[in-house]
Motif scaffolding. Structure first.
Motif, mmCIF file in Angstrom:
data_model
loop_
_atom_site.group_PDB
_atom_site.id
_atom_site.type_symbol
_atom_site.label_atom_id
_atom_site.label_comp_id
_atom_site.label_asym_id
_atom_site.label_seq_id
_atom_site.Cartn_x
_atom_site.Cartn_y
_atom_site.Cartn_z
ATOM 1 N N LEU A 196 0.820 -1.212 0.000
ATOM 2 C CA LEU A 196 0.000 0.000 0.000
ATOM 3 C C LEU A 196 0.857 1.268 0.000
ATOM 4 N N ASP A 197 1.921 1.272 0.799
ATOM 5 C CA ASP A 197 2.785 2.456 0.889
ATOM 6 C C ASP A 197 3.435 2.759 -0.452
ATOM 7 N N GLU A 198 3.850 1.712 -1.166
ATOM 8 C CA GLU A 198 4.484 1.911 -2.467
ATOM 9 C C GLU A 198 3.502 2.505 -3.463
ATOM 10 N N LEU A 199 2.262 2.040 -3.451
ATOM 11 C CA LEU A 199 1.245 2.588 -4.340
ATOM 12 C C LEU A 199 0.987 4.063 -4.028
ATOM 13 N N GLN A 200 0.927 4.399 -2.757
ATOM 14 C CA GLN A 200 0.698 5.789 -2.361
ATOM 15 C C GLN A 200 1.851 6.672 -2.828
ATOM 16 N N GLU A 201 3.063 6.153 -2.718
ATOM 17 C CA GLU A 201 4.243 6.903 -3.146
ATOM 18 C C GLU A 201 4.206 7.147 -4.665
ATOM 19 N N ILE A 202 3.794 6.127 -5.420
ATOM 20 C CA ILE A 202 3.705 6.261 -6.873
ATOM 21 C C ILE A 202 2.658 7.302 -7.251
ATOM 22 N N LEU A 203 1.524 7.282 -6.562
ATOM 23 C CA LEU A 203 0.463 8.246 -6.850
ATOM 24 C C LEU A 203 0.927 9.671 -6.563
ATOM 25 N N GLU A 204 1.614 9.870 -5.445
ATOM 26 C CA GLU A 204 2.117 11.202 -5.104
ATOM 27 C C GLU A 204 3.170 11.651 -6.106
ATOM 28 N N GLU A 205 3.999 10.720 -6.546
ATOM 29 C CA GLU A 205 5.020 11.048 -7.543
ATOM 30 C C GLU A 205 4.378 11.501 -8.852
ATOM 31 N N ALA A 206 3.301 10.846 -9.235
ATOM 32 C CA ALA A 206 2.598 11.217 -10.464
ATOM 33 C C ALA A 206 1.927 12.581 -10.326
ATOM 34 N N ASP A 207 1.312 12.818 -9.167
ATOM 35 C CA ASP A 207 0.595 14.075 -8.957
ATOM 36 C C ASP A 207 1.526 15.292 -8.949
ATOM 37 N N HIS A 208 2.779 15.076 -8.549
ATOM 38 C CA HIS A 208 3.703 16.207 -8.418
ATOM 39 C C HIS A 208 4.741 16.270 -9.538
ATOM 40 N N SER A 209 4.530 15.476 -10.557
ATOM 41 C CA SER A 209 5.484 15.483 -11.663
ATOM 42 C C SER A 209 5.262 16.711 -12.540
ATOM 43 N N PRO A 210 6.305 17.203 -13.216
ATOM 44 C CA PRO A 210 6.147 18.354 -14.125
ATOM 45 C C PRO A 210 5.140 18.073 -15.233
ATOM 46 N N GLU A 211 5.057 16.800 -15.648
ATOM 47 C CA GLU A 211 4.158 16.433 -16.737
ATOM 48 C C GLU A 211 2.689 16.585 -16.368
ATOM 49 N N SER A 212 2.408 16.665 -15.044
ATOM 50 C CA SER A 212 1.014 16.801 -14.625
ATOM 51 C C SER A 212 0.490 18.223 -14.815
ATOM 52 N N VAL A 213 1.381 19.161 -15.084
ATOM 53 C CA VAL A 213 0.977 20.556 -15.301
ATOM 54 C C VAL A 213 0.588 20.758 -16.757
ATOM 55 N N LYS A 214 -0.655 21.221 -16.987
ATOM 56 C CA LYS A 214 -1.143 21.442 -18.347
ATOM 57 C C LYS A 214 -1.198 22.943 -18.632
ATOM 58 N N GLY A 215 -1.319 23.308 -19.915
ATOM 59 C CA GLY A 215 -1.437 24.720 -20.209
ATOM 60 C C GLY A 215 -1.204 25.072 -21.662
ATOM 61 N N LYS A 216 -1.648 24.223 -22.577
ATOM 62 C CA LYS A 216 -1.458 24.489 -24.000
ATOM 63 C C LYS A 216 -2.759 24.994 -24.605
ATOM 64 N N ASP A 217 -2.676 25.457 -25.849
ATOM 65 C CA ASP A 217 -3.861 26.060 -26.463
ATOM 66 C C ASP A 217 -4.947 25.013 -26.695
ATOM 67 N N PRO A 218 -6.235 25.418 -26.719
ATOM 68 C CA PRO A 218 -7.373 24.496 -26.824
ATOM 69 C C PRO A 218 -7.317 23.576 -28.040
ATOM 70 N N ALA A 219 -6.926 24.102 -29.187
ATOM 71 C CA ALA A 219 -6.914 23.288 -30.402
ATOM 72 C C ALA A 219 -5.920 22.132 -30.275
ATOM 73 N N SER A 220 -4.738 22.419 -29.771
ATOM 74 C CA SER A 220 -3.723 21.380 -29.606
ATOM 75 C C SER A 220 -4.161 20.374 -28.545
ATOM 76 N N ARG A 221 -4.735 20.876 -27.475
ATOM 77 C CA ARG A 221 -5.209 19.986 -26.410
ATOM 78 C C ARG A 221 -6.325 19.093 -26.926
ATOM 79 N N LEU A 222 -7.182 19.638 -27.780
ATOM 80 C CA LEU A 222 -8.287 18.857 -28.337
ATOM 81 C C LEU A 222 -7.755 17.684 -29.153
ATOM 82 N N VAL A 223 -6.780 17.956 -29.996
ATOM 83 C CA VAL A 223 -6.186 16.881 -30.801
ATOM 84 C C VAL A 223 -5.578 15.823 -29.885
#
Length: 255
Positions: free
Chosen positions: A160-187
């Protein structure tokens, strides 16, 4: 004033909202599907170990004795080509049985990983957050594949602890930050939807293959017997004990 002016949203933004809702629903479905598949794989793996530990080792023992019998018969008839072929086949079968049961200690009690509701819920969340089919590029896919592989191992081990650590790692990764234009995001979202749908089809195929396997069918028979307060594996083991005793007597008579 047109609809776009009143809402303040472009057609791409409106379509993006719809597709994001569709993707979110598919992510929920995918998370559950991945959980169900992983659970079935864990349960079948544990059942296989249980089977090998109680029944498989006895089949290996019986096959070894039958190989010895066949070899002794062949030794007493050196000109009998058929007897030697039978002995060779029996020895090959015994070696295969020994390999199958070799990594399971005799009659060892196999402990099933604690697949608790909390563990299942967390794995489902991780699968939704890090699934490789939601990657935006190859670098992101590789990162997600590594996280997903770690999550699957952790789930199988009840970590369980390992799964929680993986989830936190995913939530705080740079890749989790979005912010591109709508058309590109739609594609991107449309492509993600397509990939998720393909993965769902693959999971369905993998699950169906497992459900039609001999191991799955045997497990179903065992579960049905348990509902009738019968231990089918123990019954099989006891029957094999009788065959082993008989085979030993036969081998001794040929010594």
């Amino acid at each position: 004033m047109n609809d776009e002016s009143r809402s303040g949203k472009s057609p791409e933004e409106k379509e993006l909202e719809k597709k994001l809702q569709e993707l979110d629903a598919l992510q929920e479905e995918l998370g559950q599907a991945e959980l169900d598949l992983a659970t079935l794989q864990v349960e079948l793996r544990d059942f296989e170990r249980r089977y090998l530990g109680s029944v498989g080792v006895k089949y290996a023992e019986l096959d070894e004795i039958e190989a010895i019998i066949a070899e002794r018969v062949a030794a007493q008839a050196p000109q009998d080509r058929n007897a030697h072929e039978v002995a060779q086949e029996a020895r090959t079968k015994a070696e295969e049985s020994a390999r199958s049961a070799g990594d399971v200690p005799f009659e060892e009690e196999i402990q099933k990983p604690p697949l608790s509701p909390e563990l299942k819920k967390l794995y489902r969340q991780v699968a939704k957050a890090v699934h490789p089919d939601l990657a935006e590029d190859e670098s992101d896919r590789k990162r997600r594949e590594d996280l997903m592989a770690r999550a699957t191992r952790a789930y199988a081990e009840g970590a369980l602890d390992e799964l929680q650590e993986i989830l936190e790692e995913a939530d705080h990764s740079p890749e989790s930050v979005k912010g591109k234009d709508p058309a590109s995001r739609l594609v991107r979202v449309i492509r993600q939807i397509s990939l998720v749908e393909k993965r769902l089809e693959t999971i369905e195929e993998e699950t169906a293959a497992l459900a039609h396997s001999d191991l799955y069918e045997l497990r179903e028979y065992v579960l049905e017997a348990e509902d009738e307060s019968r231990d089918l594996l123990q019954e099989m083991a006891s029957h094999l004990d009788e065959e082993i005793a008989s085979a030993r007597e036969c081998a001794a008579s040929l010594a």
